[in-house]
Each structure stands twice: as structure tokens, then as C-alpha cells.
Design a protein around this motif. Structure first.
Motif, mmCIF file in Angstrom:
data_model
loop_
_atom_site.group_PDB
_atom_site.id
_atom_site.type_symbol
_atom_site.label_atom_id
_atom_site.label_comp_id
_atom_site.label_asym_id
_atom_site.label_seq_id
_atom_site.Cartn_x
_atom_site.Cartn_y
_atom_site.Cartn_z
ATOM 1 N N CYS A 54 15.004 13.207 -27.276
ATOM 2 C CA CYS A 54 14.246 14.442 -27.466
ATOM 3 C C CYS A 54 12.850 14.162 -28.014
ATOM 4 O O CYS A 54 11.879 14.802 -27.600
ATOM 5 C CB CYS A 54 14.988 15.377 -28.406
ATOM 6 S SG CYS A 54 16.438 16.137 -27.667
ATOM 7 N N SER A 55 12.731 13.228 -28.944
ATOM 8 C CA SER A 55 11.420 12.917 -29.529
ATOM 9 C C SER A 55 10.457 12.417 -28.466
ATOM 10 O O SER A 55 9.305 12.868 -28.387
ATOM 11 C CB SER A 55 11.579 11.872 -30.636
ATOM 12 O OG SER A 55 12.386 12.355 -31.686
ATOM 13 N N ILE A 58 9.653 15.286 -26.019
ATOM 14 C CA ILE A 58 8.736 16.272 -26.588
ATOM 15 C C ILE A 58 7.297 15.789 -26.465
ATOM 16 O O ILE A 58 6.409 16.531 -26.016
ATOM 17 C CB ILE A 58 9.098 16.549 -28.060
ATOM 18 C CG1 ILE A 58 10.357 17.421 -28.149
ATOM 19 C CG2 ILE A 58 7.943 17.230 -28.795
ATOM 20 C CD1 ILE A 58 10.893 17.569 -29.555
ATOM 21 N N GLY A 178 8.270 26.017 -30.001
ATOM 22 C CA GLY A 178 9.402 25.638 -30.837
ATOM 23 C C GLY A 178 10.725 26.030 -30.212
ATOM 24 O O GLY A 178 11.708 25.273 -30.267
ATOM 25 N N PHE A 181 11.649 23.530 -27.583
ATOM 26 C CA PHE A 181 12.142 22.253 -28.096
ATOM 27 C C PHE A 181 13.584 22.361 -28.588
ATOM 28 O O PHE A 181 14.359 21.412 -28.475
ATOM 29 C CB PHE A 181 11.229 21.741 -29.215
ATOM 30 C CG PHE A 181 9.878 21.298 -28.725
ATOM 31 C CD1 PHE A 181 9.691 20.911 -27.411
ATOM 32 C CD2 PHE A 181 8.787 21.275 -29.574
ATOM 33 C CE1 PHE A 181 8.452 20.514 -26.947
ATOM 34 C CE2 PHE A 181 7.540 20.874 -29.122
ATOM 35 C CZ PHE A 181 7.369 20.485 -27.802
ATOM 36 N N VAL A 182 13.955 23.507 -29.146
ATOM 37 C CA VAL A 182 15.358 23.726 -29.511
ATOM 38 C C VAL A 182 16.224 23.736 -28.255
ATOM 39 O O VAL A 182 17.321 23.158 -28.227
ATOM 40 C CB VAL A 182 15.521 25.042 -30.295
ATOM 41 C CG1 VAL A 182 16.996 25.369 -30.505
ATOM 42 C CG2 VAL A 182 14.813 24.958 -31.648
ATOM 43 N N LEU A 185 16.722 20.211 -27.017
ATOM 44 C CA LEU A 185 17.730 19.491 -27.790
ATOM 45 C C LEU A 185 19.117 19.720 -27.199
ATOM 46 O O LEU A 185 19.917 18.783 -27.070
ATOM 47 C CB LEU A 185 17.680 19.954 -29.249
ATOM 48 C CG LEU A 185 18.717 19.357 -30.201
ATOM 49 C CD1 LEU A 185 18.490 17.865 -30.374
ATOM 50 C CD2 LEU A 185 18.663 20.062 -31.553
ATOM 51 N N SER A 228 19.559 21.682 -34.526
ATOM 52 C CA SER A 228 18.755 22.841 -34.122
ATOM 53 C C SER A 228 18.183 23.554 -35.347
ATOM 54 O O SER A 228 17.042 24.020 -35.324
ATOM 55 C CB SER A 228 19.602 23.821 -33.304
ATOM 56 O OG SER A 228 20.023 23.244 -32.090
ATOM 57 N N PHE A 231 15.109 21.756 -36.429
ATOM 58 C CA PHE A 231 13.991 22.092 -35.544
ATOM 59 C C PHE A 231 13.447 23.478 -35.880
ATOM 60 O O PHE A 231 12.229 23.688 -35.907
ATOM 61 C CB PHE A 231 14.451 22.052 -34.084
ATOM 62 C CG PHE A 231 14.394 20.693 -33.450
ATOM 63 C CD1 PHE A 231 13.733 20.486 -32.254
ATOM 64 C CD2 PHE A 231 15.007 19.601 -34.045
ATOM 65 C CE1 PHE A 231 13.680 19.236 -31.658
ATOM 66 C CE2 PHE A 231 14.968 18.349 -33.475
ATOM 67 C CZ PHE A 231 14.304 18.156 -32.276
ATOM 68 N N GLU A 232 14.343 24.424 -36.113
ATOM 69 C CA GLU A 232 13.913 25.787 -36.425
ATOM 70 C C GLU A 232 13.177 25.848 -37.761
ATOM 71 O O GLU A 232 12.229 26.617 -37.922
ATOM 72 C CB GLU A 232 15.130 26.716 -36.444
ATOM 73 C CG GLU A 232 15.755 26.921 -35.066
ATOM 74 C CD GLU A 232 17.082 27.656 -35.137
ATOM 75 O OE1 GLU A 232 17.433 28.136 -36.240
ATOM 76 O OE2 GLU A 232 17.768 27.751 -34.106
ATOM 77 N N GLN A 235 9.709 24.572 -37.136
ATOM 78 C CA GLN A 235 8.952 25.612 -36.429
ATOM 79 C C GLN A 235 8.499 26.702 -37.386
ATOM 80 O O GLN A 235 7.335 27.136 -37.342
ATOM 81 C CB GLN A 235 9.825 26.215 -35.332
ATOM 82 C CG GLN A 235 9.176 27.402 -34.621
ATOM 83 C CD GLN A 235 10.127 28.108 -33.676
ATOM 84 O OE1 GLN A 235 11.123 27.544 -33.244
ATOM 85 N NE2 GLN A 235 9.822 29.354 -33.347
#
Length: 249
Positions: A54-55, A58, A178, A181-182, A185, A228, A231-232, A235
Motif C-alpha cells: 500500500c505504501s 500510494i 484519504g 487510500f483506505v 488498503l 484502516s 489511516f483514518e 486523514q
């Protein structure tokens, strides 16, 4: 809100008690699902591999999205045509099909991609197409009067883009970016079809070998959920930061 979350979590735990979960199996396999151990070949697995995929995806999707956005906003018909075709194709076809086209289709023309770069490239191209639309809309959300005022003050096109448009467009772009990106994931679980030992692949493998699918899939779901939430949180922090900067300005 915390009390509501705790109550709902308790109800969820009570519901899953009906499945007669084998906690010893979860505790035994959890380190592998978290990626605390390497594969027999010495490569990352589990959540560690998922986060690495994911990194990289992204970063690459942002670069692709920015490049395609410039094409969408360009007056050059070739750049505009290429960027719109790219966006239409990758937003109009399923991600799983795109992964399989890269992983299984390229060998038919002589290129044999490894599973890891194939998964990263598929995720990057797919989400780069969505980011293109987000970035384009964010740039166009900046009032044209601000560009005109900056040009009247003698600022160059680069100065206008960097000091006027980019900060405001970033503020508009953070929430939907954001969210993407979630979603990435979770969609990274699809790269398991290439044989990568990420969370979903391990959960299914352990479930198949032990005939205890619920324990493994539930553990995988919990790990995805926790990642997640991180990530949130990032964000939300970025939204507050850019929101304060905008209000201060």
C-alpha cells in the motif's frame, strides 16, 4: 461516542461467540498474519507485506494521478486524450481483472512479471485514475478570480500554481484522497490471487488447512480494520491541519 463503540463491540463479540471460536488457533497464527515472521524465502508476509504494498502504491498512484491531472487540464489534445483514455479504462474495469491482465496476460507477450511489482503496479494504475479526477476537481474548485488576481500582481505560472492553487487544492483533495487510500488498503487483498503472502492469502491458507475459516477470516478482518483506523486518524489530522492553515490565511 466511546461508550457507543464499546457497546457495539461487545454486541459483536457476543454474536461471534456463537461460532465457538478456537482462540488458541488465532493466537498461534496471529504473529504470521501480523507479519512478525518472514516467509521461508525471507520475504515479508501478512500485515507487513500489505502495508509495504500500500505504501508503494500510494506514492506511485499520487505521481500517476498528478501527471494525468496535468494532462486533463492541458490544452494539448494529445495529452488530454491520453489522460482521459487512461482514466476511463482503469475506472471502468474491475481491479481484479487488471491484476490478472498484468500477471497472466503479460507472459503471453514474453514479459513475466513478479507478483510483487505486478500487484503494486495494478493498484497504482487503478487508484491513480481515481486520484486524477479528485485532483482535477480540487484544482478547478479554486476560484478562477484568485488566479487572475495573482497574474495581475505579476506572479509567474509556477508561483501561481505553487503558492495559490496547490495549497487550496490540497485542502479540497485530502478527504476524498484519504478515503481512496483506505479503500486501497482493503483492495490490496486482491493481490492474493498472484500468490503474495499478504493478510488475505494467509487467512485463507490457514483456514483451509485447519478447517477453521471463521477464526482466520475474522482475525484478518480485525487487522484490516485496525490499519484502516490508523489511516483514518492520519486523514483526520491532515484535514484539521490544512483547515487551520486555510482559516488562518
Amino acid at each position: 461516542m466511546i461508550a457507543v463503540w464499546v457497546g457495539l463491540a461487545a454486541l459483536l463479540a457476543l454474536f461471534f461467540q456463537n461460532f465457538n471460536l478456537k482462540l488458541s488457533l488465532i493466537l498461534d497464527k496471529l504473529p504470521f498474519l501480523l507479519g512478525l515472521h518472514l516467509t521461508p524465502g525471507g520475504f515479508l508476509q501478512g500485515a507487513a507485506l500489505t502495508l509495504l504494498i500500500c505504501s508503494l502504491s500510494i506514492l506511485l498512484s499520487i505521481l500517476i494521478g498528478l501527471a494525468a491531472t496535468m494532462g486533463r487540464l492541458s490544452g494539448n489534445p494529445l495529452a488530454y486524450g491520453v489522460s482521459t483514455f487512461y482514466g476511463s479504462f482503469f475506472r471502468g474495469t474491475p481491479l481484479l481483472v487488471q491484476i490478472l491482465l498484468l500477471y497472466l496476460g503479460l507472459p503471453q507477450i514474453g514479459a513475466v512479471p513478479a507478483a510483487f511489482p505486478c500487484g503494486v503496479l495494478a493498484l497504482s494504475l487503478n487508484y491513480g485514475a481515481y486520484l486524477t479526477e479528485i485532483f482535477r476537481a480540487s484544482v478547478q474548485a479554486v476560484p478562477a478570480s484568485q488566479r487572475e488576481a495573482a497574474a495581475a500582481l505579476g506572479l509567474s505560472r509556477f508561483q501561481i500554481a505553487w503558492t495559490i492553487i496547490f495549497p487550496q487544492a490540497t485542502r479540497f483533495a485530502i478527504p476524498p484522497t484519504g478515503a481512496q487510500f483506505v479503500a486501497m488498503l482493503k483492495d490490496s487483498s486482491l493481490v492474493s490471487v498472484t500468490g503474495l503472502w499478504e493478510i488475505n492469502f494467509l487467512a485463507q491458507s490457514y483456514g483451509r488447512s485447519s478447517y477453521r475459516y471463521v477464526e482466520m477470516l475474522l482475525t484478518a478482518a480485525f487487522i484490516y480494520w485496525m490499519m484502516s483506523l490508523v489511516f483514518e486518524f492520519v486523514q483526520a489530522h491532515l484535514e484539521r491541519r490544512y483547515g487551520r492553515a486555510y482559516q488562518a490565511g
